[in-house]
Design a protein around this motif. Structure first.
Motif, PDB file in Angstrom:
ATOM      1  N   ARG A   1       2.006   4.663  28.851  1.00  0.00           N
ATOM      2  CA  ARG A   1       1.931   5.555  30.008  1.00  0.00           C
ATOM      3  C   ARG A   1       0.881   6.607  29.704  1.00  0.00           C
ATOM      4  N   PRO A   2       0.254   7.189  30.718  1.00  0.00           N
ATOM      5  CA  PRO A   2      -0.766   8.207  30.447  1.00  0.00           C
ATOM      6  C   PRO A   2      -0.155   9.505  29.919  1.00  0.00           C
ATOM      7  N   ILE A   3      -0.927  10.165  29.075  1.00  0.00           N
ATOM      8  CA  ILE A   3      -0.580  11.519  28.637  1.00  0.00           C
ATOM      9  C   ILE A   3      -1.418  12.451  29.503  1.00  0.00           C
ATOM     10  N   ILE A   4      -0.749  13.396  30.125  1.00  0.00           N
ATOM     11  CA  ILE A   4      -1.376  14.256  31.132  1.00  0.00           C
ATOM     12  C   ILE A   4      -1.467  15.689  30.615  1.00  0.00           C
ATOM     13  N   TYR A   5      -2.508  16.389  31.056  1.00  0.00           N
ATOM     14  CA  TYR A   5      -2.674  17.790  30.713  1.00  0.00           C
ATOM     15  C   TYR A   5      -1.407  18.568  31.065  1.00  0.00           C
ATOM     16  N   GLY A   6      -0.962  19.396  30.135  1.00  0.00           N
ATOM     17  CA  GLY A   6       0.250  20.186  30.327  1.00  0.00           C
ATOM     18  C   GLY A   6       1.466  19.601  29.616  1.00  0.00           C
ATOM     19  N   MET A   7       1.413  18.324  29.265  1.00  0.00           N
ATOM     20  CA  MET A   7       2.523  17.715  28.509  1.00  0.00           C
ATOM     21  C   MET A   7       2.554  18.286  27.088  1.00  0.00           C
ATOM     22  N   ARG A   8       3.717  18.203  26.460  1.00  0.00           N
ATOM     23  CA  ARG A   8       3.866  18.553  25.045  1.00  0.00           C
ATOM     24  C   ARG A   8       4.501  17.349  24.340  1.00  0.00           C
ATOM     25  N   PRO A   9       3.725  16.285  24.159  1.00  0.00           N
ATOM     26  CA  PRO A   9       4.280  15.075  23.542  1.00  0.00           C
ATOM     27  C   PRO A   9       4.602  15.261  22.059  1.00  0.00           C
ATOM     28  N   ARG A  10       5.398  14.346  21.565  1.00  0.00           N
ATOM     29  CA  ARG A  10       5.811  14.331  20.163  1.00  0.00           C
ATOM     30  C   ARG A  10       5.305  13.035  19.531  1.00  0.00           C
ATOM     31  N   VAL A  11       4.612  13.186  18.410  1.00  0.00           N
ATOM     32  CA  VAL A  11       4.145  12.020  17.657  1.00  0.00           C
ATOM     33  C   VAL A  11       5.117  11.786  16.513  1.00  0.00           C
TER      34      VAL A  11
ATOM     35  N   ASP B   1       7.088  11.391  25.410  1.00  0.00           N
ATOM     36  CA  ASP B   1       7.117  12.525  26.328  1.00  0.00           C
ATOM     37  C   ASP B   1       8.393  13.304  26.015  1.00  0.00           C
ATOM     38  N   THR B   2       8.265  14.557  25.630  1.00  0.00           N
ATOM     39  CA  THR B   2       9.442  15.345  25.246  1.00  0.00           C
ATOM     40  C   THR B   2      10.316  15.709  26.440  1.00  0.00           C
ATOM     41  N   ARG B   3       9.809  15.531  27.646  1.00  0.00           N
ATOM     42  CA  ARG B   3      10.621  15.855  28.821  1.00  0.00           C
ATOM     43  C   ARG B   3      11.685  14.800  29.091  1.00  0.00           C
ATOM     44  N   ASP B   4      11.340  13.531  28.924  1.00  0.00           N
ATOM     45  CA  ASP B   4      12.301  12.469  29.246  1.00  0.00           C
ATOM     46  C   ASP B   4      12.444  11.422  28.134  1.00  0.00           C
ATOM     47  N   GLU B   5      11.774  11.651  26.996  1.00  0.00           N
ATOM     48  CA  GLU B   5      11.823  10.756  25.825  1.00  0.00           C
ATOM     49  C   GLU B   5      11.241   9.370  26.091  1.00  0.00           C
ATOM     50  N   SER B   6      10.426   9.242  27.127  1.00  0.00           N
ATOM     51  CA  SER B   6       9.796   7.949  27.388  1.00  0.00           C
ATOM     52  C   SER B   6       8.641   7.729  26.402  1.00  0.00           C
ATOM     53  N   LEU B   7       8.440   6.469  26.063  1.00  0.00           N
ATOM     54  CA  LEU B   7       7.386   6.087  25.128  1.00  0.00           C
ATOM     55  C   LEU B   7       6.043   6.078  25.850  1.00  0.00           C
ATOM     56  N   LEU B   8       5.086   6.820  25.310  1.00  0.00           N
ATOM     57  CA  LEU B   8       3.761   6.928  25.911  1.00  0.00           C
ATOM     58  C   LEU B   8       2.724   6.053  25.224  1.00  0.00           C
TER      59      LEU B   8
END
Length: 139
Positions: free
Chosen positions: A68-78, A98-105
């Motif tokens: 899934r795309p990583i979008i400006y404003g996200m705070r993803p976790r590696v 994605d730290t908001r919903d734990e979906s794999l990006l």
């Protein structure tokens, strides 16, 4: 054998996205690099540890797969996980969530090899790496 895993949260900067606000593909290696540095701090096996033992570990393989795309404003976790191998290599697997919903990006992996200070490729693990593997029960 215990799993050696670390986590690094990243902040998406405006300079890392394209005109659609989507992270540019060239930013992914930097996110993986940040995760490798975090992992190295956690497990005492960073780049400077290698240099202090007179070795380098250049990257020879790097791949990533978009989910899934990583979008400006996200705070993803590696999440980075060390993959044990008997070969004279260091292999890591990566997952970006994605730290908001734990979906794999994104998923990915990297491979590094050992070289001495004369840039000669090593076919066997350096002694300091073997000691590190024993300490962390990676044999």
């Amino acid at each position: 054998m215990q799993e050696l895993k670390a986590t690094k949260e990243i902040e998406i900067r405006f300079s890392e996205v394209d005109s659609m606000g989507v992270v540019w593909h060239g930013s992914y290696p930097l996110y993986f690099e940040d995760a490798r540095e975090e992992w190295g701090r956690k497990f005492g096996f960073g780049y400077m540890d290698m240099v202090e033992h007179d070795f380098y570990a250049p990257l020879v393989d790097l791949e990533f797969h978009y989910k899934r795309p990583i979008i400006y404003g996200m705070r993803p976790r590696v999440e980075i996980t060390y993959r044990p191998t008997e070969a004279a290599k260091i292999i890591y697997d990566y997952e970006i969530y994605d730290t908001r919903d734990e979906s794999l990006l994104t998923t990915g992996h990297s491979v590094q090899v050992f070289m001495d200070k004369a840039y000669k490729l090593l076919w066997e693990n350096p002694p300091f790496f073997e000691q590190w593997k024993k300490k962390w029960e990676q044999e």
